[in-house]
Write a protein that holds these residues in place. Structure first.
Motif, PDB file in Angstrom:
ATOM      1  N   CYS A 280      22.037  43.274   1.601  1.00  0.00           N
ATOM      2  CA  CYS A 280      21.404  43.746   0.369  1.00  0.00           C
ATOM      3  C   CYS A 280      21.206  42.553  -0.561  1.00  0.00           C
ATOM      4  O   CYS A 280      21.590  41.425  -0.243  1.00  0.00           O
ATOM      5  CB  CYS A 280      22.266  44.809  -0.294  1.00  0.00           C
ATOM      6  SG  CYS A 280      21.357  45.921  -1.412  1.00  0.00           S
TER       7      CYS A 280
ATOM      8  N   CYS B  69      22.886  44.967  -5.636  1.00  0.00           N
ATOM      9  CA  CYS B  69      22.565  46.065  -4.733  1.00  0.00           C
ATOM     10  C   CYS B  69      22.461  47.376  -5.514  1.00  0.00           C
ATOM     11  O   CYS B  69      21.788  47.439  -6.514  1.00  0.00           O
ATOM     12  CB  CYS B  69      23.558  46.121  -3.585  1.00  0.00           C
ATOM     13  SG  CYS B  69      22.887  46.971  -2.130  1.00  0.00           S
TER      14      CYS B  69
ATOM     15  N   ASN C  55      24.033  50.480   0.483  1.00  0.00           N
ATOM     16  CA  ASN C  55      23.865  50.201  -0.947  1.00  0.00           C
ATOM     17  C   ASN C  55      25.060  49.484  -1.553  1.00  0.00           C
ATOM     18  O   ASN C  55      25.207  49.440  -2.776  1.00  0.00           O
ATOM     19  CB  ASN C  55      23.593  51.502  -1.708  1.00  0.00           C
ATOM     20  CG  ASN C  55      24.827  52.387  -1.828  1.00  0.00           C
ATOM     21  OD1 ASN C  55      25.799  52.217  -1.090  1.00  0.00           O
ATOM     22  ND2 ASN C  55      24.799  53.344  -2.739  1.00  0.00           N
ATOM     23  N   SER C  56      25.932  48.939  -0.741  1.00  0.00           N
ATOM     24  CA  SER C  56      27.127  48.197  -1.178  1.00  0.00           C
ATOM     25  C   SER C  56      28.132  49.057  -1.931  1.00  0.00           C
ATOM     26  O   SER C  56      29.011  48.544  -2.608  1.00  0.00           O
ATOM     27  CB  SER C  56      26.758  46.968  -2.032  1.00  0.00           C
ATOM     28  OG  SER C  56      26.151  45.980  -1.220  1.00  0.00           O
TER      29      SER C  56
END
Length: 554
Positions: free
Chosen positions: A116, A120, A147-148
């Motif tokens: 990402c 993110c 999406n971390s």
């Protein structure tokens, strides 16, 4: 006559500055059309068809995955180009959202995880370098993104990190690891077998994620491509705020203008383009460039085609980077020579970097528990302040030079960075590579598993004074699966008159040198030249010896 290189600028590329600090991200930047990149042929492998229906995946129990209880929320068939995928969406506790593209007919036993960018908070659908999307989504790979571990509010707001130690740990290193664990479990279920080879590719924060994998979880991936890696997030706030402070006047107005930076860039190119023996519109090594902006100060009675003394002072300080009252560097340098045309853009550190860095300090580094009255305008950090930043948020930093576990496991690592990277600067990656060599036995100890490429003219992850595209994924696949270590990698760019430039880049510190005859836009007109003495690229700054850090507890 030498064709003029094309300049590609993207605001996001300027903002995605994880080598100096993270931001919340949006979709990857799109830029000028891709040049005709020469891809390395991938080893042929038999296709492995799906062993179950895509629609049946949400019914699979993933709650028992050790350390990563998960759930698949949806799985639908769709096409990406001409390839049919089962597109899986799901979540890993507590808040890691992921997507996984599973080819239904063309999968070859290869798993690829994309990094990402920024802070993110979103799920990407493409990899960097952009040219490698043709391979990533060509049907041979199962590909995942995540999406971390959080949903980001807006580009310069890291409020998600406040009072949330688990979210901070997930962003720092856990999300990439558990995504690999869960994705491989899904692959084993869908195809009836685990992947034969696993790869990671990312740039900026994605490059930091890549290095966290090599350092903390050496068994996750066989091959890792880490671009412009954000190795030092926490100390990078000193550089970001330094640039905002010096580049604005007392009223908050910018000191530099587009005209002043264009003049500076032209002068820098005139002074340093030919240092490698060839004037070709690119600076191959900005670390040997030295140009004093004071040469451009207006003479008495002159106001055009020159700069003010104040502007020259700002420019010098941007090149120098953040220093304390004793003149000691607080980070790994400043802006590289060749990056000047990005300084006055809307996404540069000079204009809004302070908002980014202040949020990092308040929420990401100190977790909302202190520094809430932080005022960037009068912040004058010293060595103690930098060391405290590294103590509080060191777990974000992927700067451990000991890669012995990854090497022992048989992993391969390819690191790269643009030489005109306005976000990462020009010293960060050479410094890290030097420390790895010092730790692991020099080039003899690192060459078997690690190669570093410094790409002339390239900005942060994409674009550049010469916007080269390099097939790095194909090189990695061949290294892992055929044992063919990469040497020269040919970058391809489209110049502004439509000319295609092909130029080799060699593993650092080997440089490409013109043979003295032949087309300068042809790769075979260049040869490798190794320096007579091995470089010592250690950069002397106050946080140089501080590695990593403990995970957040509050």
């Amino acid at each position: 006559m030498v064709s003029k290189p094309t300049l590609v600028v993207t605001a996001l590329a300027m903002l995605a500055a994880l080598s100096a600090g993270p931001i919340a991200s949006v979709a990857q930047p799109q830029e000028a059309k891709l040049p005709p990149v020469a891809y390395a042929p991938l080893p042929e492998r038999a296709a492995i068809p799906a062993a179950m229906a895509c629609a049946d995946l949400p019914g699979q129990d993933l709650l028992s995955v050790e350390g990563a209880p998960s759930r698949i929320s949806s799985a639908v068939l769709e096409k990406k180009g001409t390839v049919e995928y089962c597109r899986v969406k799901g979540m890993i506790a507590p808040q890691i959202q992921f997507e996984l593209y599973l080819p239904t007919q063309t999968y070859t036993g290869r798993y690829l995880q994309g990094g990402c960018g920024g802070a993110c908070g979103v799920i990407y659908d493409s990899v960097s370098p952009r040219c490698n999307n043709a391979q990533a989504f060509g049907g041979a790979f199962a590909v995942s993104f995540n999406n971390s571990g959080h949903v980001g509010p807006e580009p310069m707001d890291t409020l998600w990190a406040a009072y949330a130690p688990q979210l901070r740990e997930d962003f720092a290193y856990r999300a990439a690891h558990v995504t690999a664990v869960v994705s491989k479990q899904i692959l084993a279920t869908y195809y009836g077998r685990k992947p034969d080879h696993s790869y990671f590719i990312g740039c900026s924060n994605g490059g930091r994620e890549a290095m966290m994998e090599a350092q903390r979880y050496p068994d996750d991936f066989d091959g890792i491509v880490a671009g412009a890696p954000a190795l030092w997030i926490t100390a990078g706030v000193t550089r970001i705020i330094h640039e905002s402070q010096v580049a604005q006047d007392a009223a908050g107005n910018p000191v530099l203008t587009d005209e002043s930076t264009a003049l500076l860039h032209k002068a820098v190119m005139n002074a340093c383009d030919g240092l490698d023996g060839l004037e070709d519109g690119q600076i191959d090594n900005p670390r040997v460039c030295n140009f004093d902006p004071a040469k451009l100060i207006c003479k008495p009675g002159t106001t055009q085609g020159c700069i003010t003394a104040r502007q020259a002072d700002v420019m010098r300080k941007l090149y120098r980077g953040a220093v304390d009252a004793q003149g000691r560097s607080l980070f790994l340098g400043g802006e590289p020579y060749g990056s000047e045309l990005l300084w006055t853009g809307p996404g540069s550190f000079l204009s809004r970097g302070y908002a980014l860095a202040a949020n990092q300090i308040k929420f990401m580094i100190y977790g909302g528990n202190s520094h809430q009255s932080f005022d960037w305008t009068n912040w004058k950090p010293d060595a103690a302040a930098v060391k405290d930043l590294l103590k509080a948020g060191g777990y974000y930093n992927a700067n451990n030079p000991d890669l012995s576990a990854f090497k022992a496991k048989g992993g391969k690592l390819l690191m790269w960075q643009g030489e005109a990277d306005n976000a990462g600067g020009s010293y960060l990656l050479p410094d890290y590579y030097q420390r790895v060599r010092d730790t692991m036995g020099g080039f003899a100890g690192t060459d078997p598993f690690l190669r570093v490429y410094m790409l002339p003219g390239v900005y942060h992850c994409s674009g550049g004074t010469v916007a080269y595209q390099h097939d790095l994924l194909g090189q990695m696949i061949n290294w892992v699966e055929r044992g063919t270590a990469p040497d020269a990698i040919v970058g391809t760019a489209i110049l502004d008159d439509g000319t295609i430039r092909n130029r080799p880049v060699y593993p650092y510190p080997v440089q490409a040198r013109y043979k003295g005859k032949g087309d300068i836009n042809a790769a075979d007109s260049f040869r490798p030249v190794r320096p007579k003495e091995a470089p010592n690229d250690r950069y002397d700054w106050v946080g140089a010896t501080i590695v990593g850090g403990e995970p957040p507890t509050s």
